[in-house]
Design a protein around this motif. Structure first.
Motif, PDB file in Angstrom:
ATOM      1  N   HIS A   1       1.084  -1.317  -0.031  1.00 52.21           N
ATOM      2  CA  HIS A   1       0.087   0.106  -0.091  1.00 52.21           C
ATOM      3  C   HIS A   1       0.850   1.675   0.115  1.00 52.21           C
ATOM      4  N   LEU A   2       1.995   1.332   0.635  1.00 51.93           N
ATOM      5  CA  LEU A   2       2.542   2.339   0.996  1.00 51.93           C
ATOM      6  C   LEU A   2       3.589   2.823  -1.172  1.00 51.93           C
ATOM      7  N   LEU A   3       3.918   1.076  -1.131  1.00 50.63           N
ATOM      8  CA  LEU A   3       4.125   1.776  -2.775  1.00 50.63           C
ATOM      9  C   LEU A   3       4.006   2.421  -3.623  1.00 50.63           C
ATOM     10  N   THR A   4       2.483   1.058  -3.767  1.00 55.30           N
ATOM     11  CA  THR A   4       1.600   1.339  -4.542  1.00 55.30           C
ATOM     12  C   THR A   4       0.770   2.775  -4.784  1.00 55.30           C
TER      13      THR A   4
ATOM     14  N   GLY B   1       6.583   6.184 -11.266  1.00 54.18           N
ATOM     15  CA  GLY B   1       7.406   7.251  -9.713  1.00 54.18           C
ATOM     16  C   GLY B   1       7.920   5.659  -9.257  1.00 54.18           C
ATOM     17  N   PHE B   2       6.495   4.561  -8.944  1.00 53.41           N
ATOM     18  CA  PHE B   2       7.506   3.771  -8.224  1.00 53.41           C
ATOM     19  C   PHE B   2       8.730   3.544  -8.536  1.00 53.41           C
TER      20      PHE B   2
ATOM     21  N   PRO C   1       5.709  -7.374  -4.702  1.00 53.73           N
ATOM     22  CA  PRO C   1       4.287  -7.927  -4.559  1.00 53.73           C
ATOM     23  C   PRO C   1       3.444  -6.379  -4.991  1.00 53.73           C
ATOM     24  N   ALA C   2       3.747  -5.620  -4.828  1.00 55.57           N
ATOM     25  CA  ALA C   2       3.888  -4.306  -5.213  1.00 55.57           C
ATOM     26  C   ALA C   2       4.349  -3.717  -6.346  1.00 55.57           C
TER      27      ALA C   2
ATOM     28  N   ILE D   1       3.903  -4.260 -13.385  1.00 56.15           N
ATOM     29  CA  ILE D   1       5.327  -4.226 -13.959  1.00 56.15           C
ATOM     30  C   ILE D   1       5.596  -5.876 -14.316  1.00 56.15           C
ATOM     31  N   ASP D   2       6.910  -5.908 -15.444  1.00 57.38           N
ATOM     32  CA  ASP D   2       7.063  -7.069 -15.585  1.00 57.38           C
ATOM     33  C   ASP D   2       8.449  -7.357 -14.409  1.00 57.38           C
TER      34      ASP D   2
END
Length: 620
Positions: free
Chosen positions: A388-391, A399-400, A430-431, A437-438
């Motif tokens: 949740h923090l990264l997505t 951006g990630f 997982p994020a 993302i591949d």
């Protein structure tokens, strides 16, 4: 207060792990101790967490299974000791020394020739050894004294050696790519294919930087003097040998293609290389004089490691061998090369086995500690907190990727690539996957980023390796008799800075041009080019009643062929289990269904046959 701690257990656990590591505790023990400590706290605070903690004492019983299935029985990790053993044996065999001497002589007449040789040999060693320490130490011992002897700028010389050694991080068969593939749950072969082009592009940028510096500051990269070129000239002879090899390849390809198809190019290349190698060896042994000394040396020195690269990477890319099997073949090939040079003895094998055991045990202990940590971290919903923090970062997937690259770049100041791979990557994967993302592309970005961990002043391991072999005091050069000043630590650090910048540029390139990695999937398939053909003779689902034959969907829906006369119904009805009600009749007209084909003799009761259709589907 306790409720607040219970509901924020995941970030507290993560921060405490960072504190443990910064205090200098061993990584494996920090992970395991942190996991067990917070498991105890989590069990006690679970009732106060509002459902955020899923920990209970019986969950500890899962640890042995996680150790066995996740670590001990993981066949992918077998490639780590194989490639480590191969690299150390090759280092002891003197291959690096021969390569540096030969390529240095080949590029000697041009400015920066020794620097070009170091980068090229660094790439070759990366593709054969996959071990940064072996590459940096070997090139530091062999090439640095020669560069200092002939007046190379100390910063440029040390930076080139350290950066070229770190190519072993990204060019297959890199150990970090094996670990990343395992942690991301992807194929090592796909990771190797995806990383190959970025690794070669990075090598090309290093060469371009040296070329630019040779124009801007020509005195900092002088050419080798004539007296230092002991192999003499002979580039023309080498070009003739290459042309002859190409001609042999073409003729053999034309001869083998009708019988071997797509495999003909590989066989033709093998024949051409073996032919040129045999000519060079016989020419040296019999002193015929067909090739120049330089051409002989280049062919004899370059072909064995290139053959080993093909044996390892070629078989993996062609699907002939798995990475573990390729590593095993590479280890045997390294023993053969060392024996061919007369440098294979009990001491070399003992040193290689000792170093391989230490590194493998190091990896296994970190993995076991990571399993303990992850059991508790997942039990407190830590993976969801990180996801949740990264997505939620602005900018979507780019951006990630930028945020993760900055995070890994910063952590690389304090952690090495194994620690980053085992601690950070399982939290990020997982994020990344949830953002579409591949993961192979993501893994290569992380691999290039982790490469900078070896070059960061002041904690870069490649800088430490080079510092250990660079001269600390003035010495008298044995060739020129001149006094050579020592290499300062500050010069090594400043020399690494431009190459760290190049590696950051490479991260930007891989993020901006994902096709550099995504080619591993092969050419995309155009849906418009797909044709569908229905067999003209019909395709039967069985001899019983039901759908019957699908000859262009023209068969009878009641289980008989459109051209055959109805057969006598079998006892018990179509597909019946001891004569259940027949639901095959139409609800509208009340007619009896068409009789099914006669049951086989071996199925007298009309029971459910594996050859027939599903029961009750024979109706309209």
């Amino acid at each position: 207060m306790m409720e607040l701690i219970a509901q924020n257990m995941a970030p507290i656990m993560f921060v405490s792990l960072i504190i443990f590591l910064l205090l200098g505790y061993p990584v494996a023990f920090s992970l395991a101790a942190n996991g067990l400590l917070f498991f105890i706290i989590g069990v006690e605070l679970a009732p106060l967490s509002g459902g955020n903690i899923y920990l209970d004492w019986p969950l500890l019983r899962a640890l042995p299974d996680r150790f066995f299935n996740g670590v001990v029985s993981n066949e992918t990790l077998l490639a780590v000791p194989f490639f480590t053993f191969m690299g150390i044996v090759l280092e002891k065999s003197g291959m690096a020394e021969d390569l540096l001497d030969t390529i240095g002589q080949l590029f000697g007449p041009i400015r920066g020739g020794l620097a070009y040789a170091v980068v090229i040999v660094g790439a070759l060693l990366a593709a054969t050894t996959g071990v940064v320490a072996a590459s940096v130490i070997a090139m530091g011992l062999i090439s640095l004294p020669i560069m200092l002897r002939y007046g190379y700028d100390r910063r440029l010389a040390t930076g080139t050696i350290a950066a070229s050694g770190t190519l072993a991080q990204i060019i297959p068969p890199s150990l970090v790519l094996i670990v990343l593939a395992d942690q991301l749950g992807r194929s090592v072969g796909d990771m190797y294919k995806g990383a190959l082009i970025p690794g070669l592009v990075l090598t090309g940028i290093y060469l371009l930087y040296i070329f630019v510096m040779s124009i801007i500051r020509p005195k900092s990269l002088p050419a080798l003097p004539i007296e230092a070129r002991t192999l003499g000239s002979g580039v023309t002879s080498l070009l003739v040998a290459l042309a002859a090899g190409v001609a042999i390849f073409y003729l053999v390809l034309k001869w083998l293609y009708p019988t071997h198809g797509n495999d003909a190019d590989i066989l033709a290349a093998a024949v051409a290389v073996i032919a040129i190698y045999l000519v060079a060896v016989l020419d040296r042994m019999l002193k015929i004089g067909v090739m120049s000394r330089l051409a002989q040396q280049v062919v004899i020195v370059l072909i064995p490691p290139l053959a080993l690269i093909f044996l390892v990477l070629g078989t993996i890319f062609l699907g002939i061998a798995t990475p573990t099997e390729g590593g095993a073949m590479g280890a045997v090939g390294a023993l053969v090369l060392a024996a061919g040079k007369g440098r294979l003895n009990l001491q070399v094998i003992s040193q290689a086995l000792s170093a391989t055991t230490r590194l493998s045990a190091f990896v296994m202990f970190i993995l076991i500690g990571a399993r303990v940590f992850s059991l508790t971290f997942y039990g407190v919903n830590g993976h969801l907190w990180v996801e949740h923090l990264l997505t939620s970062l602005p900018g979507g997937e780019y951006g990630f990727l930028i945020a993760v690259s900055l995070l890994v770049f910063f952590l690389a100041f304090f952690l090495d690539f194994f620690e980053l791979a085992f601690i950070i990557v399982p939290l990020l994967a997982p994020a990344a996957e949830s953002l579409g993302i591949d993961l192979i592309w993501f893994g290569v970005i992380l691999g290039v980023n982790m490469q900078t961990s070896f070059m960061h002043p002041p904690f870069g391991f490649a800088l430490f390796y080079l510092r250990s072999v660079a001269p600390r005091e003035s010495y008298i050069d044995r060739i020129t008799g001149r006094s050579i000043a020592p290499v300062k630590t500050s010069q090594i650090y400043w020399g690494a800075v431009p190459f760290v910048g190049i590696q950051i540029l490479m991260i930007v390139i891989v993020i901006s041009f994902p096709q550099l990695v995504m080619h591993y999937k092969g050419a995309p398939i155009d849906p418009a080019s797909i044709t569908y053909e229905v067999p003209s003779g019909g395709m039967s689902l069985g001899s019983g009643s039901g759908f019957g034959e699908l000859g262009g969907l023209g068969g009878s829906p009641y289980g008989q062929s459109g051209s055959d006369a109805p057969a006598e119904a079998a006892p018990g009805g179509s597909g019946a289990l001891d004569g259940p009600p027949d639901f095959g009749a139409s609800a509208d007209d009340g007619q009896e269904p068409a009789p099914a084909e006669e049951q086989p003799a071996g199925d007298p009761g009309g029971g459910l046959s594996l050859d027939g259709p599903p029961p009750g589907l024979g109706g309209n």
